[in-house]
Design a protein around this motif. Structure first.
Motif, short mmCIF file in Angstrom:
data_model
loop_
_atom_site.label_atom_id
_atom_site.label_comp_id
_atom_site.label_asym_id
_atom_site.label_seq_id
_atom_site.Cartn_x
_atom_site.Cartn_y
_atom_site.Cartn_z
N PHE A 47 0.81 -1.21 0.00
CA PHE A 47 0.00 0.00 0.00
C PHE A 47 0.85 1.27 0.00
N GLN A 48 1.79 1.37 0.92
CA GLN A 48 2.59 2.60 1.01
C GLN A 48 3.43 2.82 -0.24
N GLY A 49 4.04 1.76 -0.74
CA GLY A 49 4.86 1.88 -1.94
C GLY A 49 4.04 2.30 -3.15
N THR A 50 2.86 1.71 -3.28
CA THR A 50 2.00 2.04 -4.42
C THR A 50 1.46 3.45 -4.31
N MET A 51 1.01 3.83 -3.11
CA MET A 51 0.54 5.22 -2.92
C MET A 51 1.66 6.20 -3.23
N GLY A 52 2.87 5.91 -2.78
CA GLY A 52 4.00 6.79 -3.06
C GLY A 52 4.28 6.90 -4.54
N ALA A 60 -0.64 11.48 -9.43
CA ALA A 60 -2.07 11.37 -9.20
C ALA A 60 -2.42 11.96 -7.83
N PRO A 61 -3.55 12.65 -7.72
CA PRO A 61 -4.00 13.09 -6.40
C PRO A 61 -4.22 11.86 -5.50
N ILE A 63 -6.47 10.91 -3.52
CA ILE A 63 -7.80 10.29 -3.53
C ILE A 63 -7.97 9.37 -4.74
N PHE A 64 -7.44 9.78 -5.89
CA PHE A 64 -7.53 8.93 -7.09
C PHE A 64 -6.63 7.71 -6.96
N ALA A 65 -5.47 7.88 -6.35
CA ALA A 65 -4.59 6.74 -6.12
C ALA A 65 -5.27 5.73 -5.19
N LEU A 66 -5.88 6.23 -4.12
CA LEU A 66 -6.59 5.36 -3.19
C LEU A 66 -7.74 4.64 -3.88
N LEU A 67 -8.51 5.38 -4.67
CA LEU A 67 -9.65 4.76 -5.37
C LEU A 67 -9.19 3.69 -6.36
N ALA A 68 -8.07 3.91 -7.02
CA ALA A 68 -7.54 2.90 -7.96
C ALA A 68 -7.15 1.63 -7.20
N ILE A 69 -6.49 1.79 -6.06
CA ILE A 69 -6.09 0.64 -5.26
C ILE A 69 -7.33 -0.11 -4.77
N LEU A 70 -8.32 0.63 -4.29
CA LEU A 70 -9.56 0.00 -3.81
C LEU A 70 -10.32 -0.67 -4.94
N ALA A 71 -10.34 -0.06 -6.13
CA ALA A 71 -11.05 -0.65 -7.26
C ALA A 71 -10.46 -2.00 -7.62
N GLU A 72 -9.15 -2.12 -7.56
CA GLU A 72 -8.51 -3.37 -7.93
C GLU A 72 -8.59 -4.42 -6.82
N SER A 73 -8.47 -4.01 -5.56
CA SER A 73 -8.46 -4.98 -4.47
C SER A 73 -9.87 -5.29 -3.98
N VAL A 74 -10.55 -4.32 -3.43
CA VAL A 74 -11.91 -4.54 -2.94
C VAL A 74 -12.85 -4.85 -4.11
N GLY A 75 -12.66 -4.14 -5.22
CA GLY A 75 -13.48 -4.39 -6.41
C GLY A 75 -13.31 -5.80 -6.94
N GLY A 76 -12.09 -6.32 -6.89
CA GLY A 76 -11.85 -7.70 -7.33
C GLY A 76 -12.61 -8.71 -6.48
N VAL A 77 -12.60 -8.50 -5.16
CA VAL A 77 -13.34 -9.38 -4.27
C VAL A 77 -14.84 -9.25 -4.52
N MET A 78 -15.31 -8.02 -4.71
CA MET A 78 -16.73 -7.79 -4.98
C MET A 78 -17.16 -8.50 -6.26
#
Length: 150
Positions: A47-52, A60-61, A63-78
């Motif tokens: 998480f920290q490395g990717t956000m950095g 990327a701002p 919030i967009f970085a966080l949303l991209a990470i969530l889309a791939e991780s939480v979105g994948g599970v969903m």
């Protein structure tokens, strides 16, 4: 529009196997990418490395970085569970559009033989096709969306 009137249209789905196969394919493809970004699995930076990287190198701002990470991780599970299929697919679609824009200068084809400077957009176009189908069809058979719709 109130959430109570929006929810039925978000979870509405048919009883077909086609959306099941689409969401499992997209979920199985995107979840490992999300796990790279969240937990550092599969050679990822966590998480920290990717956000950095996304905020400092890509610009990327946060919030967009966080949303991209969530889309791939939480979105994948969903997607795998078939819960909030349309929301998850939309998130993955956003990531794919941005990724395609980043890879557009490298042309259409993937770099199978290492003879170009980067990957082309063909993979992202295929993923976007899955996303669009899921936005139309919903989660399909054996999805939690189908249970919620009842």
């Amino acid at each position: 529009m109130q959430l109570t009137s929006l929810l039925p249209s978000l979870v509405a789905t048919g009883d077909s196997f086609a959306p099941l196969f689409l969401r499992l394919s997209l979920g199985l493809m995107i979840l490992p990418h999300g796990l790279q970004k969240t937990l550092g699995w599969f050679g990822g930076y966590g998480f920290q490395g990717t956000m950095g990287y996304l905020t400092n190198t890509v610009g990327a701002p946060w919030i967009f970085a966080l949303l991209a990470i969530l889309a791939e991780s939480v979105g994948g599970v969903m997607l795998l569970a078939g819960v909030g299929t349309r929301v998850a697919a939309l998130g993955v679609g956003g990531v794919m559009v941005v990724a395609a824009a980043q890879h557009w200068p490298h042309g259409f084809f993937m770099n199978w033989f290492g003879n170009q400077k980067g990957e082309g957009v063909e993979f992202f176009i295929l993923a976007l096709g899955l996303v669009l189908a899921l936005l139309v069809l919903g989660g399909g058979k054996w999805s939690l969306d189908a249970l919620l719709a009842k």
